[in-house]
Structures are given as C-alpha cells and as structure tokens.
Design a protein around this motif. Structure first.
Motif, PDB file in Angstrom:
ATOM      1  N   GLU A  17      21.214  96.227  17.965  1.00  0.00           N
ATOM      2  CA  GLU A  17      22.371  95.576  17.360  1.00  0.00           C
ATOM      3  C   GLU A  17      22.628  94.181  17.762  1.00  0.00           C
ATOM      4  OE1 GLU A  17      25.463  98.516  17.393  1.00  0.00           O
ATOM      5  OE2 GLU A  17      24.336 100.040  16.980  1.00  0.00           O
ATOM      6  N   LYS A  18      22.663  93.487  16.795  1.00  0.00           N
ATOM      7  CA  LYS A  18      23.279  91.902  17.172  1.00  0.00           C
ATOM      8  C   LYS A  18      24.733  92.039  17.444  1.00  0.00           C
ATOM      9  CE  LYS A  18      19.538  89.671  15.287  1.00  0.00           C
ATOM     10  NZ  LYS A  18      18.840  88.770  14.493  1.00  0.00           N
ATOM     11  N   PRO A  19      25.163  91.351  18.101  1.00  0.00           N
ATOM     12  CA  PRO A  19      26.854  90.978  18.491  1.00  0.00           C
ATOM     13  C   PRO A  19      27.421  90.290  16.977  1.00  0.00           C
ATOM     14  CG  PRO A  19      25.813  90.181  20.378  1.00  0.00           C
ATOM     15  CD  PRO A  19      24.722  90.526  19.434  1.00  0.00           C
ATOM     16  N   VAL A  20      28.432  90.872  16.688  1.00  0.00           N
ATOM     17  CA  VAL A  20      28.983  90.466  15.436  1.00  0.00           C
ATOM     18  C   VAL A  20      29.171  88.834  15.325  1.00  0.00           C
ATOM     19  CG1 VAL A  20      31.053  90.763  13.931  1.00  0.00           C
ATOM     20  CG2 VAL A  20      30.239  92.652  15.091  1.00  0.00           C
ATOM     21  N   GLU A  21      29.720  88.240  16.700  1.00  0.00           N
ATOM     22  CA  GLU A  21      29.724  86.915  16.544  1.00  0.00           C
ATOM     23  C   GLU A  21      28.557  86.148  16.101  1.00  0.00           C
ATOM     24  OE1 GLU A  21      31.111  86.097  20.477  1.00  0.00           O
ATOM     25  OE2 GLU A  21      32.988  87.402  20.493  1.00  0.00           O
ATOM     26  N   LYS A  22      27.602  86.614  16.611  1.00  0.00           N
ATOM     27  CA  LYS A  22      26.331  85.910  16.393  1.00  0.00           C
ATOM     28  C   LYS A  22      25.975  85.787  14.779  1.00  0.00           C
ATOM     29  CE  LYS A  22      23.879  86.063  20.768  1.00  0.00           C
ATOM     30  NZ  LYS A  22      22.815  86.259  21.349  1.00  0.00           N
ATOM     31  N   LEU A  23      26.500  87.190  14.097  1.00  0.00           N
ATOM     32  CA  LEU A  23      26.045  87.050  12.609  1.00  0.00           C
ATOM     33  C   LEU A  23      27.211  86.218  12.037  1.00  0.00           C
ATOM     34  CD1 LEU A  23      25.626  91.004  12.392  1.00  0.00           C
ATOM     35  CD2 LEU A  23      23.722  89.124  12.363  1.00  0.00           C
ATOM     36  N   VAL A  24      28.274  86.307  12.379  1.00  0.00           N
ATOM     37  CA  VAL A  24      29.380  85.315  11.763  1.00  0.00           C
ATOM     38  C   VAL A  24      29.031  83.903  11.893  1.00  0.00           C
ATOM     39  CG1 VAL A  24      31.905  84.707  11.909  1.00  0.00           C
ATOM     40  CG2 VAL A  24      31.229  87.000  11.932  1.00  0.00           C
ATOM     41  N   GLU A  25      28.487  83.547  13.125  1.00  0.00           N
ATOM     42  CA  GLU A  25      27.907  82.003  13.320  1.00  0.00           C
ATOM     43  C   GLU A  25      26.947  81.671  12.290  1.00  0.00           C
ATOM     44  OE1 GLU A  25      27.261  81.397  17.254  1.00  0.00           O
ATOM     45  OE2 GLU A  25      29.055  82.024  18.195  1.00  0.00           O
ATOM     46  N   LYS A  26      26.238  82.552  12.125  1.00  0.00           N
ATOM     47  CA  LYS A  26      24.978  82.255  11.259  1.00  0.00           C
ATOM     48  C   LYS A  26      25.470  82.019   9.829  1.00  0.00           C
ATOM     49  CE  LYS A  26      21.223  84.259  13.987  1.00  0.00           C
ATOM     50  NZ  LYS A  26      20.237  85.298  13.825  1.00  0.00           N
ATOM     51  N   LEU A  27      26.417  82.923   9.501  1.00  0.00           N
ATOM     52  CA  LEU A  27      26.798  82.994   7.921  1.00  0.00           C
ATOM     53  C   LEU A  27      27.846  81.848   7.598  1.00  0.00           C
ATOM     54  CD1 LEU A  27      27.615  86.577   7.573  1.00  0.00           C
ATOM     55  CD2 LEU A  27      25.702  85.386   6.601  1.00  0.00           C
ATOM     56  N   VAL A  28      28.668  81.395   8.677  1.00  0.00           N
ATOM     57  CA  VAL A  28      29.637  80.510   8.422  1.00  0.00           C
ATOM     58  C   VAL A  28      29.571  79.312   9.594  1.00  0.00           C
ATOM     59  CG1 VAL A  28      32.220  79.781   8.804  1.00  0.00           C
ATOM     60  CG2 VAL A  28      31.429  82.279   7.803  1.00  0.00           C
ATOM     61  N   GLU A  29      29.050  78.013   8.976  1.00  0.00           N
ATOM     62  CA  GLU A  29      28.955  76.804   9.716  1.00  0.00           C
ATOM     63  C   GLU A  29      29.901  75.976   9.850  1.00  0.00           C
ATOM     64  OE1 GLU A  29      25.328  74.697   8.996  1.00  0.00           O
ATOM     65  OE2 GLU A  29      24.186  76.574   8.775  1.00  0.00           O
ATOM     66  N   GLU A  30      30.496  75.805  11.037  1.00  0.00           N
ATOM     67  CA  GLU A  30      31.518  74.998  11.036  1.00  0.00           C
ATOM     68  C   GLU A  30      31.376  73.607  10.758  1.00  0.00           C
ATOM     69  OE1 GLU A  30      34.350  75.181  14.581  1.00  0.00           O
ATOM     70  OE2 GLU A  30      32.627  76.609  15.523  1.00  0.00           O
ATOM     71  N   PRO A  31      32.360  72.773  10.104  1.00  0.00           N
ATOM     72  CA  PRO A  31      32.192  71.410   9.815  1.00  0.00           C
ATOM     73  C   PRO A  31      31.977  70.657  10.992  1.00  0.00           C
ATOM     74  CG  PRO A  31      34.421  72.157   9.283  1.00  0.00           C
ATOM     75  CD  PRO A  31      33.565  73.372   9.601  1.00  0.00           C
ATOM     76  N   VAL A  32      31.035  69.556  11.080  1.00  0.00           N
ATOM     77  CA  VAL A  32      31.005  68.584  11.875  1.00  0.00           C
ATOM     78  C   VAL A  32      31.722  67.420  11.584  1.00  0.00           C
ATOM     79  CG1 VAL A  32      29.349  67.402  13.242  1.00  0.00           C
ATOM     80  CG2 VAL A  32      28.632  69.450  12.494  1.00  0.00           C
ATOM     81  N   TYR A  33      32.528  67.085  12.486  1.00  0.00           N
ATOM     82  CA  TYR A  33      33.252  65.660  12.506  1.00  0.00           C
ATOM     83  C   TYR A  33      32.900  64.356  13.146  1.00  0.00           C
ATOM     84  CZ  TYR A  33      36.702  69.362  10.853  1.00  0.00           C
ATOM     85  OH  TYR A  33      37.010  70.330  10.294  1.00  0.00           O
ATOM     86  N   SER A  34      33.069  63.132  12.511  1.00  0.00           N
ATOM     87  CA  SER A  34      32.335  62.045  13.103  1.00  0.00           C
ATOM     88  C   SER A  34      33.504  61.721  14.278  1.00  0.00           C
ATOM     89  CB  SER A  34      32.467  60.937  12.085  1.00  0.00           C
ATOM     90  OG  SER A  34      33.602  60.666  11.942  1.00  0.00           O
ATOM     91  N   ARG A  35      33.030  60.725  15.058  1.00  0.00           N
ATOM     92  CA  ARG A  35      33.803  59.961  16.142  1.00  0.00           C
ATOM     93  C   ARG A  35      35.135  59.579  15.689  1.00  0.00           C
ATOM     94  NH1 ARG A  35      32.969  57.669  21.117  1.00  0.00           N
ATOM     95  NH2 ARG A  35      34.337  55.809  21.438  1.00  0.00           N
ATOM     96  N   ASP A  36      35.062  58.805  14.544  1.00  0.00           N
ATOM     97  CA  ASP A  36      36.368  58.313  14.200  1.00  0.00           C
ATOM     98  C   ASP A  36      37.190  59.401  13.600  1.00  0.00           C
ATOM     99  OD1 ASP A  36      35.543  55.649  14.712  1.00  0.00           O
ATOM    100  OD2 ASP A  36      34.555  55.480  12.458  1.00  0.00           O
ATOM    101  N   GLU A  37      36.962  60.519  12.891  1.00  0.00           N
ATOM    102  CA  GLU A  37      37.659  61.505  12.350  1.00  0.00           C
ATOM    103  C   GLU A  37      38.364  62.336  13.751  1.00  0.00           C
ATOM    104  OE1 GLU A  37      35.787  63.052   8.497  1.00  0.00           O
ATOM    105  OE2 GLU A  37      34.415  63.427  10.197  1.00  0.00           O
ATOM    106  N   LEU A  38      37.381  62.718  14.752  1.00  0.00           N
ATOM    107  CA  LEU A  38      37.827  63.147  16.017  1.00  0.00           C
ATOM    108  C   LEU A  38      39.203  62.389  16.595  1.00  0.00           C
ATOM    109  CD1 LEU A  38      34.643  64.658  17.234  1.00  0.00           C
ATOM    110  CD2 LEU A  38      36.716  65.943  16.385  1.00  0.00           C
ATOM    111  N   ILE A  39      38.739  61.177  16.796  1.00  0.00           N
ATOM    112  CA  ILE A  39      39.832  60.022  17.354  1.00  0.00           C
ATOM    113  C   ILE A  39      41.125  60.019  16.687  1.00  0.00           C
ATOM    114  CG2 ILE A  39      40.305  57.733  18.162  1.00  0.00           C
ATOM    115  CD1 ILE A  39      37.007  57.492  18.928  1.00  0.00           C
ATOM    116  N   ALA A  40      40.900  60.130  15.200  1.00  0.00           N
ATOM    117  CA  ALA A  40      42.133  60.135  14.581  1.00  0.00           C
ATOM    118  C   ALA A  40      42.891  61.501  14.417  1.00  0.00           C
ATOM    119  CB  ALA A  40      41.878  59.569  12.986  1.00  0.00           C
ATOM    120  N   ALA A  41      42.231  62.432  14.734  1.00  0.00           N
ATOM    121  CA  ALA A  41      42.844  63.800  14.965  1.00  0.00           C
ATOM    122  C   ALA A  41      43.101  64.109  16.368  1.00  0.00           C
ATOM    123  CB  ALA A  41      41.974  64.732  14.130  1.00  0.00           C
TER     124      ALA A  41
END
Length: 81
Positions: A17-41
């Motif tokens: 059995e694989k942990p649920v978190e690993k399965l969720v990570e594979k299904l839902v990829e988080e968006p990647v933000y640029s340097r400028d976006e992160l500094i602005a936020a």
C-alpha cells in the motif's frame, strides 16, 4: 521411495500500500511560480519582498511551488548568521 505430496497451502502476498499523500501528489501537481511572482506575493507568506528575495537566493532557485517557497522562507528566517 516415497513421493512428497504437494503442499496445498498457498501463500497470499498482500499488495504493497502506498501512502495516500504520494498518490495525491502524483494526481495534483502544484503550480510553479516565478521569482517575480513570489516576490510580489511575499505578503501572502507574511514576509517582506526582501526576505522572499533572500530566501530564493539561499535556496538557489528562481521558481518554485508554494510549499517549496514556504520552506525556503522558513529556512531563510531560521538560518544561523
């Protein structure tokens, strides 16, 4: 010579059995933000833009996910001076 009777007991392997978190990570990829976006936020992370810039430089990355950015800010603020 006596012949051995075949063993009728079978071994049943349990599926790994694989942990649920690993399965969720594979299904839902988080968006990647640029340097400028992160500094602005930076305020959404509770820090000033200068702190976010320092965290990005310390991490050696110009783009990252929100979770990576939170960890980078935490590491930056807790570093030894």
């Amino acid at each position: 010579m006596s012949k051995k009777k075949p063993d009728k007991t079978a071994t049943i392997e349990k599926p790994v059995e694989k942990p649920v978190e690993k399965l969720v990570e594979k299904l839902v990829e988080e968006p990647v933000y640029s340097r400028d976006e992160l500094i602005a936020a930076a305020s959404s992370f509770g820090v000033k833009p200068e702190v976010m810039a320092g965290a990005l430089k310390l991490a050696g990355k110009d783009s990252m996910t929100k979770a990576e950015a939170e960890k980078a800010v935490k590491d930056f603020l807790e570093r030894k001076v």
